[in-house]
Design an enzyme around this catalytic site. Sequence first.
Site, PDB file in Angstrom:
ATOM      1  N   LYS A   1       0.839  -1.198   0.000  1.00 49.83           N
ATOM      2  CA  LYS A   1       0.000   0.000   0.000  1.00 49.83           C
ATOM      3  C   LYS A   1       0.875   1.249   0.000  1.00 49.83           C
ATOM      4  O   LYS A   1       2.005   1.208   0.478  1.00 49.83           O
ATOM      5  CB  LYS A   1      -0.862   0.019   1.267  1.00 49.83           C
ATOM      6  CG  LYS A   1      -1.999  -0.949   1.277  1.00 49.83           C
ATOM      7  CD  LYS A   1      -2.841  -0.771   2.537  1.00 49.83           C
ATOM      8  CE  LYS A   1      -3.990  -1.758   2.567  1.00 49.83           C
ATOM      9  NZ  LYS A   1      -4.998  -1.529   1.511  1.00 49.83           N
TER      10      LYS A   1
ATOM     11  N   ARG B   1     -10.464 -11.328   1.410  1.00 47.67           N
ATOM     12  CA  ARG B   1     -11.311 -12.370   0.816  1.00 47.67           C
ATOM     13  C   ARG B   1     -10.611 -13.730   0.840  1.00 47.67           C
ATOM     14  O   ARG B   1     -11.271 -14.767   0.873  1.00 47.67           O
ATOM     15  CB  ARG B   1     -11.726 -11.945  -0.597  1.00 47.67           C
ATOM     16  CG  ARG B   1     -10.578 -11.741  -1.531  1.00 47.67           C
ATOM     17  CD  ARG B   1     -10.952 -10.899  -2.753  1.00 47.67           C
ATOM     18  NE  ARG B   1     -10.964  -9.466  -2.459  1.00 47.67           N
ATOM     19  CZ  ARG B   1     -11.263  -8.527  -3.352  1.00 47.67           C
ATOM     20  NH1 ARG B   1     -11.599  -8.852  -4.580  1.00 47.67           N
ATOM     21  NH2 ARG B   1     -11.248  -7.253  -3.007  1.00 47.67           N
TER      22      ARG B   1
END
Length: 496
Positions: free
Chosen positions: A278, A352
């Site tokens: 990130k 996920r």
Amino acid sequence: MEFGIKSGSATSIKSACVVVGVFEGRKLTPSAQALDEASGGQISQILKRGDLEGKCGQTLLLPALPGITAERVLLVGLGQARELDLKGWKKAHAEAVGALLERGAGDAAFCLLEAFPRGMDMAEALRLAVLAVDERDYRFDQFKRDKNGKRALKRVNFIAGRKEARELEEPLRQAEAIAGGIRLTKDLANMPGNVCTPSYLADEARRLASLYTTIHTEVLDQSAMEQLGMGALLAVARGSSQPPRFIVLEYRQGPEDGKPVVLVGKGVTFDSGGISLKPGEKMDEMKYDMSGAASVLGIFAACAEMRLPVNLVGLIPTVENMPSGHALKPGDIVTSLSGQTIEVLNTDAEGRLILCDALTYAERYKPEAVVDMATLTGACVIALARFPSGLLGNHRPLVQALLKAGEKSGDRAWELPLWDDYQDLLKSNFADMANIGGREGGAITAASFLARFTKNYPWAHLDIAGTAWNSGDKKGATGRPLPLIMTWLMEKAAQG
Ligand code: BES
Ligand code: MN
Ligand code: ZN
């Protein structure tokens, strides 16, 4: 904070501060009226001078008034009488607490239940009031040497009629249990990533089991997960030196042999993005990426505390997502617990990957419903801003019930579509699916990914990326979606 219910009149309460409401247009509530009469019209005189119009959340603290036993009086604006709603009701309580904390009153008697908003009953109004008070009083200062002095406000009593006071005892206990759950959730989420690791969350789950005989905790370590075949979860954990955990909580106080509700919480204790690193800005906020896990623990604590008659299973897949020489890489293909293979095109779509294995694991409980809570996508925040949680599911009645619980608690969710059309976006040339669906509809493609693992039971997904914490100068965990889930579970318990 301690809470109580008392009956009696505003004029004769012994308290450091009596809190009464004033509607816009300087209209006094019955308790304010009583104080005004007892003090020889002092309140109406002050209002005439224009010090408080009654706008919702305005406060005015008055020193001792003649003819009144309380040491101080706090006037709180409630806005237009016909317009007072859930939001205004919470705001009035929060602002009142703000004023009390500022003045250092040790206890207070709130005489506002006589003016609770339409569209709810008094028990609900009380629960909302307790949560608003506790919320405003909450601080996370374990890591500060200077704790800004001792907590001033120690006790809040709600004043009601004699009969109501008796009927409100049970709702008060429930509200206190929820408030405790919210505090636990906030504390865990606010905890820095170097302290709150996957093992820390596991210890916390064990602590709940030792605190409440009704909660049972089991923790699977890496080798147990390897044996099961949780290849997706383990792939995310590989880059970190913190070992992963899979936490299972059980609380069975509902109908015997009743199918459980399974709650799944994303427990990424820090999300650096992994090799798909990130950008640095606000990366510290990725310590909050275990807010779903913290919510599951808070919900278990609240249910056990209030002895709610429901059957619950909690599943917390927990890992740290880090880049390293061992880390999962873009292009890697992993095999999930379900057997389906996943091409990892972005290691920052890790939530996920851990959730899919937990959702497959959930099948063994033959659940009545599964609800997962996850700080899953930045896209959800772009779509909805930070007001509602995103809600998607494969079962209409479940989704409707959660939406309703959100409205009732003021912890709202908004539904996004989960049409089959979106499944096309997850196609992979090399595996059964890719773990990302491109820039468009990111919150929906993330849920669509999860939907491939939840075909065998009613399921709903709450994307809490925008609601689990506040950014900026109010940075901190919010405790959401506890109010929503607790309201839903209590409704379920009431239906038997
Ligand atoms: N934990 C983040 C989601 C997130 C981002 C929550 C910002 C709150 C604020 C999640 O693991 C993530 O990184 N999601 C990616 C998905 C993308 C790579 C498809 C995102 O939202 O950018
Ligand atoms: Mn991520
Ligand atoms: Zn994440």
